[in-house]
Design a protein around this motif. Sequence first.
Motif, PDB file in Angstrom:
ATOM      1  N   GLY A   1      11.376  -7.976   9.895  1.00 49.98           N
ATOM      2  CA  GLY A   1      11.052  -7.855  11.301  1.00 49.98           C
ATOM      3  C   GLY A   1      11.759  -8.892  12.147  1.00 49.98           C
ATOM      4  N   GLU A   2      11.463  -8.877  13.407  1.00 50.44           N
ATOM      5  CA  GLU A   2      12.065  -9.833  14.322  1.00 50.44           C
ATOM      6  C   GLU A   2      11.555 -11.239  14.037  1.00 50.44           C
ATOM      7  OE1 GLU A   2      11.281  -8.618  18.282  1.00 50.44           O
ATOM      8  OE2 GLU A   2      12.447  -6.764  18.140  1.00 50.44           O
ATOM      9  N   ARG A   3      12.402 -12.225  14.306  1.00 45.84           N
ATOM     10  CA  ARG A   3      12.037 -13.641  14.269  1.00 45.84           C
ATOM     11  C   ARG A   3      11.461 -14.059  12.922  1.00 45.84           C
ATOM     12  NH1 ARG A   3       9.709 -11.687  19.197  1.00 45.84           N
ATOM     13  NH2 ARG A   3      10.973 -12.226  21.018  1.00 45.84           N
ATOM     14  N   GLY A   4      11.982 -13.480  11.851  1.00 37.37           N
ATOM     15  CA  GLY A   4      11.649 -13.979  10.531  1.00 37.37           C
ATOM     16  C   GLY A   4      10.444 -13.369   9.872  1.00 37.37           C
ATOM     17  N   GLN A   5       9.694 -12.504  10.543  1.00 42.55           N
ATOM     18  CA  GLN A   5       8.570 -11.872   9.857  1.00 42.55           C
ATOM     19  C   GLN A   5       9.082 -10.778   8.929  1.00 42.55           C
ATOM     20  OE1 GLN A   5       5.969 -10.204  12.796  1.00 42.55           O
ATOM     21  NE2 GLN A   5       7.526  -8.896  13.688  1.00 42.55           N
ATOM     22  N   VAL A   6       8.389 -10.570   7.829  1.00 42.89           N
ATOM     23  CA  VAL A   6       8.752  -9.548   6.860  1.00 42.89           C
ATOM     24  C   VAL A   6       7.717  -8.429   6.945  1.00 42.89           C
ATOM     25  CG1 VAL A   6       9.172  -9.042   4.433  1.00 42.89           C
ATOM     26  CG2 VAL A   6       9.815 -11.276   5.373  1.00 42.89           C
ATOM     27  N   VAL A   7       8.178  -7.202   7.080  1.00 43.67           N
ATOM     28  CA  VAL A   7       7.282  -6.057   7.222  1.00 43.67           C
ATOM     29  C   VAL A   7       7.175  -5.353   5.868  1.00 43.67           C
ATOM     30  CG1 VAL A   7       6.768  -3.956   8.498  1.00 43.67           C
ATOM     31  CG2 VAL A   7       8.017  -5.814   9.623  1.00 43.67           C
ATOM     32  N   LEU A   8       5.939  -5.220   5.388  1.00 48.17           N
ATOM     33  CA  LEU A   8       5.654  -4.542   4.135  1.00 48.17           C
ATOM     34  C   LEU A   8       4.675  -3.403   4.398  1.00 48.17           C
ATOM     35  CD1 LEU A   8       5.021  -7.633   1.792  1.00 48.17           C
ATOM     36  CD2 LEU A   8       7.170  -6.393   2.114  1.00 48.17           C
ATOM     37  N   ALA A   9       4.442  -2.584   3.384  1.00 49.66           N
ATOM     38  CA  ALA A   9       3.419  -1.553   3.438  1.00 49.66           C
ATOM     39  C   ALA A   9       2.538  -1.679   2.203  1.00 49.66           C
ATOM     40  CB  ALA A   9       4.046  -0.160   3.494  1.00 49.66           C
ATOM     41  N   ASP A  10       1.242  -1.471   2.384  1.00 49.76           N
ATOM     42  CA  ASP A  10       0.321  -1.518   1.252  1.00 49.76           C
ATOM     43  C   ASP A  10       0.429  -0.218   0.441  1.00 49.76           C
ATOM     44  OD1 ASP A  10      -1.315   0.479   2.417  1.00 49.76           O
ATOM     45  OD2 ASP A  10      -2.738  -0.961   3.239  1.00 49.76           O
ATOM     46  N   PRO A  11      -0.298  -0.079  -0.656  1.00 44.60           N
ATOM     47  CA  PRO A  11      -0.128   1.116  -1.504  1.00 44.60           C
ATOM     48  C   PRO A  11      -0.432   2.442  -0.809  1.00 44.60           C
ATOM     49  CG  PRO A  11      -1.155  -0.629  -2.780  1.00 44.60           C
ATOM     50  CD  PRO A  11      -1.104  -1.114  -1.366  1.00 44.60           C
ATOM     51  N   ASP A  12      -1.158   2.431   0.297  1.00 44.86           N
ATOM     52  CA  ASP A  12      -1.394   3.653   1.073  1.00 44.86           C
ATOM     53  C   ASP A  12      -0.355   3.864   2.168  1.00 44.86           C
ATOM     54  OD1 ASP A  12      -3.598   4.320  -0.409  1.00 44.86           O
ATOM     55  OD2 ASP A  12      -5.079   3.946   1.171  1.00 44.86           O
ATOM     56  N   GLY A  13       0.626   2.944   2.266  1.00 42.53           N
ATOM     57  CA  GLY A  13       1.668   3.086   3.269  1.00 42.53           C
ATOM     58  C   GLY A  13       1.362   2.438   4.604  1.00 42.53           C
ATOM     59  N   ASN A  14       0.293   1.652   4.686  1.00 43.08           N
ATOM     60  CA  ASN A  14      -0.067   0.990   5.939  1.00 43.08           C
ATOM     61  C   ASN A  14       0.749  -0.277   6.134  1.00 43.08           C
ATOM     62  OD1 ASN A  14      -2.363   2.823   6.448  1.00 43.08           O
ATOM     63  ND2 ASN A  14      -3.227   1.827   4.641  1.00 43.08           N
ATOM     64  N   GLU A  15       1.403  -0.384   7.284  1.00 40.48           N
ATOM     65  CA  GLU A  15       2.275  -1.514   7.550  1.00 40.48           C
ATOM     66  C   GLU A  15       1.480  -2.815   7.740  1.00 40.48           C
ATOM     67  OE1 GLU A  15       3.750   2.309   9.384  1.00 40.48           O
ATOM     68  OE2 GLU A  15       1.927   1.093   9.656  1.00 40.48           O
ATOM     69  N   PHE A  16       2.071  -3.918   7.328  1.00 43.91           N
ATOM     70  CA  PHE A  16       1.554  -5.237   7.665  1.00 43.91           C
ATOM     71  C   PHE A  16       2.710  -6.223   7.670  1.00 43.91           C
ATOM     72  CE2 PHE A  16       1.227  -5.000   3.050  1.00 43.91           C
ATOM     73  CZ  PHE A  16       1.555  -6.267   2.590  1.00 43.91           C
ATOM     74  N   CYS A  17       2.509  -7.365   8.308  1.00 45.45           N
ATOM     75  CA  CYS A  17       3.574  -8.355   8.469  1.00 45.45           C
ATOM     76  C   CYS A  17       3.212  -9.634   7.732  1.00 45.45           C
ATOM     77  CB  CYS A  17       3.798  -8.678   9.942  1.00 45.45           C
ATOM     78  SG  CYS A  17       4.400  -7.283  10.924  1.00 45.45           S
ATOM     79  N   VAL A  18       4.209 -10.237   7.112  1.00 44.01           N
ATOM     80  CA  VAL A  18       4.065 -11.555   6.498  1.00 44.01           C
ATOM     81  C   VAL A  18       4.848 -12.537   7.364  1.00 44.01           C
ATOM     82  CG1 VAL A  18       4.351 -12.957   4.428  1.00 44.01           C
ATOM     83  CG2 VAL A  18       3.904 -10.495   4.217  1.00 44.01           C
ATOM     84  N   LEU A  19       4.135 -13.481   7.949  1.00 38.60           N
ATOM     85  CA  LEU A  19       4.741 -14.448   8.850  1.00 38.60           C
ATOM     86  C   LEU A  19       5.149 -15.696   8.079  1.00 38.60           C
ATOM     87  CD1 LEU A  19       2.167 -14.188  11.808  1.00 38.60           C
ATOM     88  CD2 LEU A  19       4.091 -12.672  11.264  1.00 38.60           C
ATOM     89  N   LEU A  20       5.695 -16.640   8.801  1.00 36.51           N
ATOM     90  CA  LEU A  20       6.033 -17.933   8.220  1.00 36.51           C
ATOM     91  C   LEU A  20       4.753 -18.731   7.940  1.00 36.51           C
ATOM     92  CD1 LEU A  20       9.080 -18.716  10.512  1.00 36.51           C
ATOM     93  CD2 LEU A  20       9.142 -18.136   8.077  1.00 36.51           C
ATOM     94  N   PRO A  21       4.819 -19.784   7.132  1.00 34.22           N
ATOM     95  CA  PRO A  21       3.601 -20.479   6.720  1.00 34.22           C
ATOM     96  C   PRO A  21       2.771 -21.054   7.861  1.00 34.22           C
ATOM     97  CG  PRO A  21       5.396 -21.050   5.251  1.00 34.22           C
ATOM     98  CD  PRO A  21       6.004 -20.248   6.372  1.00 34.22           C
ATOM     99  N   ASP A  22       3.369 -21.295   9.025  1.00 35.22           N
ATOM    100  CA  ASP A  22       2.571 -21.830  10.129  1.00 35.22           C
ATOM    101  C   ASP A  22       1.771 -20.746  10.851  1.00 35.22           C
ATOM    102  OD1 ASP A  22       4.608 -20.524  11.421  1.00 35.22           O
ATOM    103  OD2 ASP A  22       5.349 -22.261  12.510  1.00 35.22           O
ATOM    104  N   GLY A  23       1.898 -19.489  10.402  1.00 36.93           N
ATOM    105  CA  GLY A  23       1.091 -18.422  10.956  1.00 36.93           C
ATOM    106  C   GLY A  23       1.661 -17.781  12.200  1.00 36.93           C
ATOM    107  N   VAL A  24       2.857 -18.194  12.614  1.00 35.09           N
ATOM    108  CA  VAL A  24       3.528 -17.563  13.752  1.00 35.09           C
ATOM    109  C   VAL A  24       4.949 -17.246  13.344  1.00 35.09           C
ATOM    110  CG1 VAL A  24       2.145 -18.764  15.472  1.00 35.09           C
ATOM    111  CG2 VAL A  24       4.298 -19.770  14.750  1.00 35.09           C
TER     112      VAL A  24
END
Length: 243
Positions: A217-240
Amino acid sequence: MTSQLVALCFDANDPLGLARFWAGVLGWEVANDPHDGIALLPSDDTGFRIRCLPTQEKKTGPNQMHFDLTSTSLEDQQETVARSLGLGARHIDIGQRPEEGHVVLADPEGNEFCVIEPGNDFLADCGFIGALASDGSQEVGYFWSEALGWPLVWDQNQETAIRSPHGGPKITWGGPPVLPKTGKNRLHFDLAPSAHGDQQAEVDRLISLGATRIDIGERGQVVLADPDGNEFCVLLPDGVTSP
């Protein structure tokens, strides 16, 4: 190592307007978001913030998850409904039966939520946001239990629920049949590694649990999907996300 649930994000055509609605319903404080959106900071033990993020896409179908708001009495339930309607909510029909005690509403952008009647033992002690009630499989409940390190508090008839050891809302999944996914979900989670964690290591761990990578994703976030295909984002360790 587990992920922290940093925020529940709403895609919004009017982020400020939606944030003001939910601030009024929940009694939370509106705050600046690091990147384009509007944040709501919890005033209770909910444990995560809400982010309203701008989108041009219109809502086209029922959301995969919704809030179940709790009530201490019938008067309290009626007050929550009246307050929500006064802020711009509306009644909706999703097939609920007349004898059911909960009230189903939609916020100004059509996002469904329920105001639960008093005496609901399952949501006892969960706070005003009693649950994030989700359409999802048993497998996805197991995935999120491992991802967040939250124990299963319900696992029967392929329905699952998890809750943080620190309290706050439950996250529930209704089991099969799961509605077919059509397009990007309107709501998604933002996760982050612990303060001294590593984003890539956490992404690798989540993939090993059953997530799939969608994109960076933008600005370093990584976009994943769970086993049902629902998107979620993994941010940097500071939470932003990064600047």
